[in-house]
Design a protein around this motif. Sequence first.
Motif, short mmCIF file in Angstrom:
data_model
loop_
_atom_site.label_atom_id
_atom_site.label_comp_id
_atom_site.label_asym_id
_atom_site.label_seq_id
_atom_site.Cartn_x
_atom_site.Cartn_y
_atom_site.Cartn_z
N VAL A 14 -4.30 9.90 -17.28
CA VAL A 14 -4.87 8.59 -16.96
C VAL A 14 -4.19 8.11 -15.69
O VAL A 14 -2.97 8.25 -15.53
N VAL A 15 -5.02 7.61 -14.76
CA VAL A 15 -4.49 7.08 -13.49
C VAL A 15 -4.87 5.61 -13.44
O VAL A 15 -6.05 5.26 -13.28
N THR A 16 -3.89 4.70 -13.58
CA THR A 16 -4.20 3.28 -13.42
C THR A 16 -4.24 2.98 -11.91
O THR A 16 -3.49 3.58 -11.14
N GLY A 17 -5.15 2.09 -11.51
CA GLY A 17 -5.34 1.87 -10.06
C GLY A 17 -6.06 3.04 -9.42
O GLY A 17 -5.96 3.25 -8.21
N GLY A 18 -6.81 3.78 -10.22
CA GLY A 18 -7.44 5.01 -9.74
C GLY A 18 -8.56 4.82 -8.74
O GLY A 18 -8.97 5.77 -8.08
N ALA A 19 -9.07 3.57 -8.60
CA ALA A 19 -10.12 3.33 -7.59
C ALA A 19 -9.52 2.79 -6.29
O ALA A 19 -10.25 2.39 -5.39
N GLY A 20 -8.20 2.80 -6.19
CA GLY A 20 -7.55 2.36 -4.96
C GLY A 20 -7.37 3.51 -3.99
O GLY A 20 -7.84 4.63 -4.22
N PHE A 21 -6.68 3.24 -2.91
CA PHE A 21 -6.44 4.24 -1.86
C PHE A 21 -5.69 5.46 -2.44
O PHE A 21 -6.25 6.57 -2.51
N LEU A 22 -4.48 5.27 -2.89
CA LEU A 22 -3.71 6.42 -3.39
C LEU A 22 -4.26 6.95 -4.71
O LEU A 22 -4.35 8.16 -4.92
N GLY A 23 -4.63 6.02 -5.61
CA GLY A 23 -5.10 6.42 -6.93
C GLY A 23 -6.30 7.34 -6.85
O GLY A 23 -6.41 8.32 -7.60
N SER A 24 -7.23 7.04 -5.93
CA SER A 24 -8.45 7.88 -5.85
C SER A 24 -8.10 9.28 -5.35
O SER A 24 -8.68 10.27 -5.81
N HIS A 25 -7.17 9.39 -4.42
CA HIS A 25 -6.75 10.72 -3.96
C HIS A 25 -6.06 11.49 -5.10
O HIS A 25 -6.23 12.70 -5.24
N GLY A 190 -4.12 6.88 5.63
CA GLY A 190 -5.13 7.94 5.57
C GLY A 190 -6.48 7.40 5.16
O GLY A 190 -6.66 6.18 4.97
N PRO A 191 -7.47 8.30 5.02
CA PRO A 191 -8.81 7.89 4.60
C PRO A 191 -8.79 7.15 3.26
O PRO A 191 -7.97 7.45 2.40
N ARG A 192 -9.74 6.24 3.12
CA ARG A 192 -9.95 5.37 1.95
C ARG A 192 -9.11 4.11 1.97
O ARG A 192 -9.17 3.32 1.04
N MET A 193 -8.30 3.91 3.03
CA MET A 193 -7.72 2.57 3.17
C MET A 193 -8.88 1.65 3.55
O MET A 193 -9.88 2.10 4.12
N ARG A 194 -8.76 0.39 3.22
CA ARG A 194 -9.81 -0.55 3.60
C ARG A 194 -9.60 -1.02 5.04
O ARG A 194 -8.48 -1.21 5.49
N ALA A 195 -10.73 -1.20 5.74
CA ALA A 195 -10.66 -1.55 7.16
C ALA A 195 -9.86 -2.84 7.39
O ALA A 195 -9.13 -2.96 8.36
N HIS A 196 -10.00 -3.78 6.46
CA HIS A 196 -9.38 -5.09 6.71
C HIS A 196 -8.36 -5.43 5.63
O HIS A 196 -8.26 -6.58 5.22
N ALA A 316 -11.33 9.40 12.06
CA ALA A 316 -12.66 9.93 11.69
C ALA A 316 -13.21 9.16 10.49
O ALA A 316 -14.41 8.82 10.44
N HIS A 317 -12.35 8.86 9.52
CA HIS A 317 -12.78 8.10 8.33
C HIS A 317 -13.31 6.73 8.74
O HIS A 317 -14.41 6.34 8.34
N PHE A 318 -12.55 6.00 9.54
CA PHE A 318 -12.97 4.64 9.90
C PHE A 318 -14.18 4.66 10.83
O PHE A 318 -15.03 3.76 10.74
#
Length: 331
Positions: A14-25, A190-196, A316-318
């Motif tokens: 189980v990954v809590t915070g899994g939809a965040g930047f690090l959690g999703s990776h 890295g990729p999946r950080m939010r732009a703002h 490239a991500h942004f």
Amino acid sequence: MSLTTTPAPWRRAVVTGGAGFLGSHLCERLLDSGVEVDCVDNLLSGSEDNIAPMADRPGFRFVRCDVSSGSVAGELSGPYDLVLHFACPASPADYLRHPLETMDVGSLGTRNALKIALRDDARFLFASTSEVYGDPLVHPQREDYWGNVNPVGPRSVYDESKRFAEALVTAYVGTKKLNAGIVRMFNTYGPRMRAHDGRAVPTFVCQALAGEPVTVAGDGSQTRSLCYVDDTVDGVLLVAASKAVRPVNIGGGDEATVLDIARRVIALTGSGSRLTFIERPTDDPERRRPDTTLARELLGWEPKVAWEEGIKRTIAHFSALPETASRVSRL
Ligand SMILES: NC(=O)c1ccc[n+]([C@@H]2O[C@H](COP(=O)([O-])OP(=O)(O)OC[C@H]3O[C@@H](n4cnc5c(N)ncnc54)[C@H](O)[C@@H]3O)[C@@H](O)[C@H]2O)c1
């Protein structure tokens, strides 16, 4: 050791915070190594976009709930053999907007996640941070440094909730014999950080791509040591797979001033952006660099992705995000 090529030592995580930047990776890497993953998130600072690439993969399940709520254990029936507790807003803009939720997830959320690990006799890993060192008086920071944190400053909701959580994890190890570790991560990008989301790298990259002034806090002489997300994820999973019960630093070795980071981003985007200087946040740390001797000696971990490569992947991500692509200036 790479956990994408070696069968992972876990069956279900189980990954809590899994939809965040690090959690999703982390979710993605665990799935790649054959682990079933329950991703728990209340989307406070995360996004379903981050988990869209794995939404239909066998073994992946998204559970939308608040880990600080008493009902979370009922939502997560398990059994798990790994609990990665990563839920917590991490950008200063996010935790300053949600101070009480930040304190709750460090205290109640950590306690709830620990109880699940205890119930299932799982390995537990807590996502701690270099912020436990505050504005450090010792440089570089080793794990045995106790830190310099203002307990009533604006950043304290984050720093102190992480310090409290470390104490709670340590108490579970001592009193309940839980197999639990603590990973202290330094600034990761890295990729999946939010732009703002307000963190330096996405802010600089998006400003440079749009040809807007790049905003450096203070005179930019404060330092940070950045680590690319793939390296951080490697380190986290190695700490998880170890039996370490004391904190382990994971972070980049390339200490640079914030001004230098801004200049490097401008150069690598090929932008014509100029630099502009804005007020420095209260209690902003002066210097940051991890001593990663323990991670190297215990786990053989070292960061591998060079700054130029990592930042190119991030650019490239942004560039591909609709919200930034529409603002990319004709350079
Ligand atoms: N990114 C870094 O540089 C860094 C450095 C050190 C430590 N950390 C730690 O790593 C973890 C992840 O950081 P990140 O950069 O991915 O941040 P993030 O904001 O992208 O991810 C945090 C996730 O936790 C979720 N969340 C917050 N409160 C929750 C709750 N009560 N219940 C369920 N979900 C909740 C958010 O919605 C989000 O998806 C955090 O614990 C952070 O403190 C991150």
